[in-house]
Structure formats: C-alpha cells, structure tokens
Design an enzyme around this catalytic site. Structure first.
Site, mmCIF file in Angstrom:
data_model
loop_
_atom_site.group_PDB
_atom_site.id
_atom_site.type_symbol
_atom_site.label_atom_id
_atom_site.label_comp_id
_atom_site.label_asym_id
_atom_site.label_seq_id
_atom_site.Cartn_x
_atom_site.Cartn_y
_atom_site.Cartn_z
ATOM 1 N N ASP A 1 50.849 0.403 14.635
ATOM 2 C CA ASP A 1 50.901 0.067 13.350
ATOM 3 C C ASP A 1 51.738 0.623 11.822
ATOM 4 O O ASP A 1 51.414 0.380 11.194
ATOM 5 C CB ASP A 1 48.874 0.855 13.064
ATOM 6 N N ASP B 1 42.535 -7.712 18.579
ATOM 7 C CA ASP B 1 41.786 -5.766 18.259
ATOM 8 C C ASP B 1 41.217 -5.942 18.827
ATOM 9 O O ASP B 1 40.166 -5.684 19.173
ATOM 10 C CB ASP B 1 42.420 -6.462 16.863
HETATM 11 C C1 GLA Z 1 43.848 -3.175 12.870
HETATM 12 C C2 GLA Z 1 45.415 -3.761 13.414
HETATM 13 C C3 GLA Z 1 46.291 -4.433 12.637
HETATM 14 C C4 GLA Z 1 45.756 -5.000 11.602
HETATM 15 C C5 GLA Z 1 44.280 -4.350 11.355
HETATM 16 C C6 GLA Z 1 43.289 -6.028 10.635
HETATM 17 O O1 GLA Z 1 44.501 -2.131 12.038
HETATM 18 O O2 GLA Z 1 46.066 -2.451 14.088
HETATM 19 O O3 GLA Z 1 47.638 -4.598 12.483
HETATM 20 O O4 GLA Z 1 45.232 -5.995 12.243
HETATM 21 O O5 GLA Z 1 43.526 -3.697 12.301
HETATM 22 O O6 GLA Z 1 41.936 -5.385 10.553
#
Ligand code: GLA
Length: 691
Positions: free
Chosen positions: A495, A438
């Site tokens: 997301d 990430d």
């Molecule tokens: C980001 C990612 C999510 C998740 C969160 C975890 O927002 O896009 O899918 O993994 O971080 O903190």
C-alpha cells in the site's frame, strides 16, 4: 543396504539415500555432480562418525526426521491417534516411481497403517526443486505438524536471510547467523501476511547478490506457514517448512504445500532469477501481454464515487497512457466508509443509478479495460449478508474486529456458493476484465480450510471467467506466495506508493518475484501513507521498474509533471515486451545509499539498469556501479536515458552525461559505470545493448 536417487541438471544436484530402507536423507545438495558419480559410494561416504556421549547411530536427518529414531531436533511429523496418544511411526521403504521430472518415494509404517509419500520434482529450465510430503492414514488421526520434505543445509553456510515486514514495508530482510538452536517463524495470522513472507535464503558471510553460494526456499501456501531453521547440538543443520502450527486437523489424508528450493553458485541473483522465471513462466497462468498500464482510483477518490468525476479522471488517466482502469472499494452496498457493506456485492444505486455501464462505456471508449475491487472473504456486521447469516462468520462472537470487519467461513460450501453467485453476477452483467481481490485483516483463528476454501472459490471463478485477470491484494502485500500466484496474475506489492519505500520493497521482493506480476503505481505528490513529498521523476521511474500504473488523482498534476509521466510511460510501453520477460538482477552497490538493479533480457542482447540514490551519499563522488551477467568479451553500447535530469551541480563531464559509451562487458562488470553527480531521491536509468 543403500538405495540412492539423484535429482539434478547442469546447475545443481540433490542426492537422496535410504539406509536399510529407512527414510531418505539428502546426502548431497550443491553444485551439479559429474555424470557417472557413484551415488552409492557418495551416500556411504557421507555417513558421520559417532563418539562418546552420543547414541550409537546418528538419527537420520531425513526428509521427515523421526521421533522414533530419537531425532535430536524438530521432527518432521507430529501426530496423535484418535485417543490423543502420540504416534511415533518408523517408516520403511515401500516403493518408488519416476514422475515426469522427478520421483515419488513411498514409505510405510505397517503397524500403524500409515504411509508417507514424497513427491520430488526438479522443474526443467527453471531448476527449482518442488517438494511435497503426503501422509495417508487408514484411521482417523490428528496431525499437528507435517513438514514439506526436509532439507539439510551444509556446514559451511553460516548465515541466513529471513523475511519480516509490516503494512507498507513488505519483504524486510534480516541477515542472521546460523547458530545452535532453532530459528522458528510460526505465522498464526491465517494468511501469508506482510510480516511473514514464507521464504529463507541460507548463505555464507561473503555471499552477495552477484557471487557466492545460496540455498533458497519458498513455501507456496497462502494460509500461513511455519519455518524452522535449526542447528542441532551435533552441528547438523536442517530447514523445515510447513503449514502454521495448529492449522492442521483430524483426518486421513494430509499434504504439505509445495516447498520450492534451489541451490545457487552465483549469489542471490542465481536463485532469484530461477524463482522469477518460475513464477512468470510456470506458476502464473494466462496473464495478458503486453501487460497493460494500470490506473487505480483508490488514492484519488477513496469511497467518494461520483460518476462525472470518475469519468474525468479516467479521461486524464488515458491521456497519460493508462490502458486499464480499476474501480476500487466503494461501488457496492452502501459503502461510504470502511464500516459497512462488505458482503453486499450489489452495485450501489445511489452512486450508480444506471449501474456501472455508463462508467464502463466511457472507459471502453477511451480504449481502456475495466477492472473492479472485491474483498470476498470479508463481511461487515453492518451488511445485509451478516444480518441474514450471522452464522457464516468465522471465529467466536467476541473476537477483536479488524478494520471493523469479520471473516466469512470459507470452509462452508454455502458461503462459497453465495460469493460465487454474487461475483459471477457482477462479471456477467458488466464488461469486466480484471478483479482486484483484497483481504484486509488477519484471521481470528488459524485454519488451513480457510485458504483451501479461498483457492476453491478463485479456481471456480477462473474456470468460468477465464478471460478475467486477478490481482492479489491484502492491505498491499499481505498475500503474496506461489499458491496465490497459481490463481492470479499480479500482486499489489504494498500500500506504500512512496517511491523511496518502494525502491527497497521492490528490490527485496525481486528475490522471488518477476517484474511482470509486481504492481507498482505512481502515487500522489504528497504520499498518503508516509507524508513525504516526492518528485514525479522518482515516482515515475520507480513504477516503470515493475508492472506500471498510476494511483494519484491525475488532476493534481502540473503540465510539467504530466509530461514527465507521459514520457516515462511511453518509454515503459516501448520496452515492456522485453522488460516484462527480463531477469531482475540486484546489483551490489558500493554506495549503501544506492539501490540498484539491472534488468537483463533472457538472450543477453539488452539490459536496463536503474540506480536510485535514496539519500545523500557519504562520499562526494558517485561510486562506480558495477553491472553483472554480461559477456566479459562482449561489447555493449550504453546510453543514459534520462541524462536531461542531471542537475546544474553536476559541473564536470562524465562520459555518459553527454554521449553513449561503447565498452566491454568485462569493463562494466569489473570497473563499473561512472554516472553523473545528482541529487538524492533520483533514479539514473541506463540502457545497454549488446553490439
Ligand atoms: C486495502 C488495499 C488498498 C485499497 C483498500 C480499499 O487497503 O490494500 O489498495 O484497495 O483496501 O479499501
């Protein structure tokens, strides 16, 4: 004197010409030229006239338009010498060499000790031009702008489609007129970013998904790009891509990222299929097949990790058909919310007193692979790492935080070694097959070395742990580009697990991305990012259009919902071998409420069409859905896979509602499919087989 070169195949030709040894210009780019075309004549024929009010020769719209020629628009290079004076090179031909599928052209300015090298390739089979510019200087210089090889787009194209977006709405397309002046996108976020996918499609007013001309571009770089689409005062048009302004610095060697470009005579799909195939077959390395069904626990538990609960969730996910379990954020340091612990990549003994092994053993016993979340480039101030090494942070001390976090300076070898050691430790001591990588904030400074440092760290991990797959995530789709895809196997497209939003995002991302790399999960019944409540059938079929997964707490599912999900997942598994290799063809729906696509096997033997009704239609009868890419003379058998979803209000007897249909490709592409009436927020799924 004219030197000319041709890069081409049966789909497109690019002809370059150097006049009197000056930098080469693309004098033709379009449909494949017949063999035997005289390139020198063609090059000479392209020379434009000069009239009153003009200088006496048109400055070349070359692969790097030069300020020294008084080029009347954005130049391809902006550089300064050590004392800050602008450099105005005038390059002349030096040498040429054939490369495996293209050529390398070298030009030099001997008075300034500079050479400019163009690496130009036409990738076989996928028919994408892959173009890179390199600049070498004997002395240390500063470069503010270096474009990848610059291409003109022809006068008859009047429009462009460019990309913007935001968190939960990636790949927003915007169709704009190509008008005098320039359209500039300068992405200063330091990452690819949701708002700046580095792509452009130049087209005509009439170009559609299935017909018309398109010139499509993608800049394969994860550090933020700049694009210039400019119509000069004299009417010529150019497209430039390079690293974002101010991300280049001083040195002797400079190189652009690869610019991928292609010409399509068959609408947006012609270009999209080439990008999709190129990513699938040439960019991504070592993706496991078949692509496993994911389960990701983020939206089920967030930071609340409880071993027994996670085991129960994993058991249910496996029962639904999941084959890979991804433990998301919250397993390390003392990470109970997003204010702490990034950087402390050590298993949290409070949550996992015996380490991750008990969870991993449980998951393996269920027949699933185990994957884990990292956000390596980031650090919280509340972390052991930041307390020990405050000097490892990128940018100035009073910068604005993003998600309460700071960024590590990835150009620092010590930082990379630290991250390598900690990630490698977790991978060595646990049976891990997958990383979700990430990157949840923009950078405090625009800095190409940051992306290069990231590449180096991933490359090192990839070479030492070749069996581990990686997913690129950046608050969803904030780091999606061919540079990151060279090192990873999947992207977390968004997301947003809202299936209606996903339909739109997936549809537009398919201009570049194949299904095999595009993660799509069945989210919770009440969507956490949009607040909407969506039916399981819509959520399941939407995820089944790409690399399928689940992300809700499976304990929320009713038995009926679980059964639907099991069925759609089994359908996906039965079809994934060919679907993950298929071309995604976007359909031109006559009803703007319908988002539709057709996934067509490479050999044309079968397809599946998905047609999502995203809102109520204006007209009462469903408009026929025209298919594409079929053999007009061929006969096809079609079956409505989910005909049991037809509601009672569908009172008539359209053929597909009750039986399979055998018709010609010509009929399907000209008249189209007559589908039953249905409620909005549903997806029709039609399988087709060539007889
Ligand atoms: C980001 C990612 C999510 C998740 C969160 C975890 O927002 O896009 O899918 O993994 O971080 O903190």
């Amino acid at each position: 004197m004219i030197r000319s070169w041709h890069l081409g195949d049966d789909r497109q030709s690019l002809v370059l010409a150097s006049f009197d040894d000056r930098l080469p210009e693309a004098v033709y780019w379009g449909p494949a030229l017949p063999t035997g075309e005289n390139l020198e004549t063609l090059s000479a024929a392209a020379l434009a006239d000069v009239t009153g009010g003009m200088v006496d020769r048109n400055a070349g719209l070359s692969l790097c338009p030069e300020a020294s020629e008084s080029f009347p628009g954005q130049t391809g290079l902006t550089a300064r010498n050590a004392s800050g004076a602008p450099l105005m090179p005038s390059f002349r031909f030096e040498s040429e060499a054939a490369s495996e599928h293209g050529l390398t052209l070298v030009f030099a300015d001997n008075s300034l000790d500079l050479s400019l090298v163009f690496d130009l390739v036409l990738t076989p089979e996928t028919s994408l031009l892959k173009l890179q510019t390199r600049l070498e200087s004997a002395d240390e210089i500063t470069v503010d702008w270096l474009a990848a090889p610059v291409l003109p787009v022809p006068a008859h194209t009047g429009e462009m489609i460019e990309f913007s977006g935001r968190w939960c709405a990636e790949f927003l397309t915007r169709r704009l007129p190509f008008a005098p002046g320039s359209r500039v996108r300068d992405n200063r976020t330091g990452r690819t970013d949701h708002a700046h996918f580095p792509g452009l499609v130049v087209c005509n007013a009439g170009t559609s998904n299935t017909a018309g001309e398109a010139f499509a571009f993608h800049y394969g770089w994860s550090g933020g790009h700049k694009m210039v689409a400019e119509e000069l005062a004299d009417g010529r048009r150019q497209v430039q891509f390079g690293h974002a302004t101010a991300s280049l610095s001083s040195g002797r060697h400079f190189v652009s990222a690869p610019l991928y470009a292609t010409y399509s005579a068959t609408g947006f799909n012609g270009a999209a299929v080439r990008f999709q195939r190129h990513v699938r077959d040439r960019v991504v390395q070592g993706a496991r097949t078949p692509r496993p069904v994911h389960y990701n626990c983020w939206e089920a538990v967030y930071f609340k990790h409880d071993l027994d609960e996670l085991k129960a969730i994993a058991s249910q996910a496996a029962g639904l058909g999941a084959e890979r379990f991804v433990l998301d954020d919250g397993w390390f340091g003392r990470r109970d919310d997003d204010t702490s612990s990034l950087g402390d990549w050590v298993i949290d003994k409070r949550k996992y007193p015996d380490g991750l092994t008990p969870l991993i053993d449980h998951i393996k016993a269920l027949g699933m692979e185990f994957g884990i979340w990292f956000e390596p480039e980031m650090v919280n101030e509340d972390s052991d790492l930041c307390r020990a090494h405050p000097d490892w942070v990128l940018g100035h001390a009073d910068q604005i935080r993003g998600r309460q976090q700071l960024v590590l300076d990835m150009s620092n070898q010590e930082v990379r070694d630290y991250l390598y050691a900690h990630i490698a430790d977790v991978l060595k001591n646990n049976d891990i097959g997958y990383i979700k990588w990430d990157h949840n904030r923009i950078l405090p400074v625009v800095d190409a070395e940051q992306a290069e440092g990231f590449y180096e760290l991933v490359d090192r991990l990839r070479s030492d742990f070749p069996a581990v797959e990686i997913e690129s995530c950046s608050s969803g789709g904030g780091r999606i580009d061919f540079g990151v895809l060279e090192r990873t196997h999947r992207v977390w497209l968004s997301d947003s697990n809202d299936a209606l939003e996903r339909q739109r995002i997936q549809h537009d991302a398919a201009l570049f991305l194949p299904a095999s790399v595009t993660g799509s999960h069945v989210g919770p019944r009440h969507c956490h990012t949009s607040g909407r409540t969506l039916d399981i059938r819509l959520r399941a079929w939407t995820a089944a259009q790409r690399h399928m997964g689940f992300e809700m707490d499976p304990r929320e599912l009713t038995e009926a919902e679980a059964e639907t999900l099991r069925n759609v997942t089994s359908w996906w598994k039965a079809n994934r071998d060919w679907m993950m290799q298929a071309d995604i063809l976007r359909l031109d729906s006559a009803d703007p409420a319908v988002i539709a696509e057709q996934q067509l096997a490479g050999d044309g033997s079968r397809f599946v069409a998905f047609a999502a009704l995203t809102r109520p239609s204006d007209q009462i009868l469903p408009r026929p859905l025209r298919l594409t890419g079929l053999d007009p003379q061929g006969r096809y058998r079609l079956s409505l896979v989910n005909r049991d979803e037809a509601p009672r209000l569908s009172r008539g007897a359209p053929f597909l509602k009750h039986q399979d249909l055998e018709v010609s490709g010509q009929y399907l592409m000209s008249h189209g499919l007559t589908l039953p009436w249905r409620f909005p927020e549903t997806v029709w799924v039609v399988e087709g087989e060539r007889l």
